[in-house]
Design a protein around this motif. Structure first.
Motif, short mmCIF file in Angstrom:
data_model
loop_
_atom_site.label_atom_id
_atom_site.label_comp_id
_atom_site.label_asym_id
_atom_site.label_seq_id
_atom_site.Cartn_x
_atom_site.Cartn_y
_atom_site.Cartn_z
N GLY A 56 5.73 -18.19 5.24
CA GLY A 56 5.61 -18.24 3.89
C GLY A 56 4.07 -17.61 3.41
O GLY A 56 3.85 -17.63 2.22
N VAL A 57 3.33 -17.13 4.23
CA VAL A 57 2.09 -16.57 4.07
C VAL A 57 2.20 -14.87 3.77
O VAL A 57 2.73 -14.52 4.97
N LYS A 58 1.73 -14.52 3.02
CA LYS A 58 1.75 -12.96 3.01
C LYS A 58 0.80 -12.36 4.17
O LYS A 58 -0.47 -13.11 4.45
N MET A 59 1.21 -11.31 4.59
CA MET A 59 0.44 -10.61 5.55
C MET A 59 -1.02 -10.24 5.04
O MET A 59 -1.87 -10.24 5.92
N GLN A 60 -1.14 -9.91 3.97
CA GLN A 60 -2.46 -9.41 3.39
C GLN A 60 -3.40 -10.58 3.36
O GLN A 60 -4.37 -10.25 3.94
N ASP A 61 -2.71 -11.89 3.19
CA ASP A 61 -3.74 -13.12 3.40
C ASP A 61 -3.97 -13.28 4.70
O ASP A 61 -5.31 -13.84 4.83
N ILE A 62 -3.23 -13.10 5.54
CA ILE A 62 -3.36 -13.43 7.12
C ILE A 62 -4.73 -12.52 7.58
O ILE A 62 -5.42 -12.68 8.27
N MET A 63 -4.39 -11.08 7.13
CA MET A 63 -5.39 -10.12 7.39
C MET A 63 -6.81 -10.34 6.98
O MET A 63 -7.65 -10.12 7.54
N LYS A 64 -6.76 -10.99 5.81
CA LYS A 64 -8.12 -11.38 4.94
C LYS A 64 -8.63 -12.48 5.76
O LYS A 64 -9.91 -12.35 6.18
N VAL A 65 -7.94 -13.43 6.51
CA VAL A 65 -8.66 -14.47 7.28
C VAL A 65 -9.01 -13.68 8.36
O VAL A 65 -10.05 -14.17 8.91
N ALA A 66 -8.51 -12.97 9.03
CA ALA A 66 -8.55 -12.32 10.40
C ALA A 66 -9.99 -11.62 10.28
O ALA A 66 -10.85 -11.74 11.17
N ALA B 219 -4.54 -23.98 5.66
CA ALA B 219 -3.54 -25.13 5.40
C ALA B 219 -2.99 -24.97 3.80
O ALA B 219 -1.96 -24.87 3.69
N GLN B 220 -4.19 -24.24 3.16
CA GLN B 220 -3.84 -24.00 1.57
C GLN B 220 -3.00 -22.84 1.53
O GLN B 220 -1.92 -22.79 0.81
N MET B 221 -3.32 -21.65 2.18
CA MET B 221 -2.28 -20.47 2.16
C MET B 221 -0.95 -20.75 2.62
O MET B 221 0.12 -20.30 2.08
N ALA B 222 -0.65 -21.75 3.72
CA ALA B 222 0.71 -22.09 4.15
C ALA B 222 1.17 -23.33 3.44
O ALA B 222 2.27 -23.62 3.66
#
Length: 83
Positions: free
Chosen positions: A13-23, A45-48
Motif C-alpha cells: 500500500g506504499v507508493k513506489m515514489q515514497d519507497i524511492m525517497k526513503v532509499a 511504519a507511517q508510510m505503510a
C-alpha cells in the motif's frame, strides 16, 4: 512501472515514489546510529500505516546498531514473526 514495483505497491500500500525517497535518504546514512534507525522505522511504519511495537523497534535498533546478525529479507521476516 515494472511488475515488481506494482506488486510491492499492491502488497504494502506504499507508493513506489515514497519507497524511492526513503532509499535515497539512506544514501550515506549511518545505520549504526540509534536515532537514525528509530526515525527510519517510524517513517516506514507511517508510510505503510502499520504500528511497530516499541519492543520490535528496540529489537530492530539493537540488531542494526550492534550488527549482531546479517540483515536481509529473511531476517526482517523473522523479526516480524512471518515465515
Amino acid at each position: 512501472m515494472s511488475d515488481m514495483f506494482k506488486g510491492i505497491e499492491k502488497k504494502t500500500g506504499v507508493k513506489m515514489q515514497d519507497i524511492m525517497k526513503v532509499a535515497q535518504s539512506l544514501n550515506g546514512a549511518n545505520l549504526q546510529d540509534e536515532k537514525t534507525i528509530r526515525n527510519l522505522v517510524k517513517d516506514l511504519a507511517q508510510m505503510a500505516n502499520k504500528n511497530v511495537p516499541k519492543q520490535l523497534e528496540d529489537k530492530i535498533v539493537e540488531t542494526l546498531v550492534n550488527n549482531k546478525q546479517k540483515i536481509d529479507a529473511s531476517t526482517i521476516s523473522k523479526m516480524l514473526g512471518k515465515k
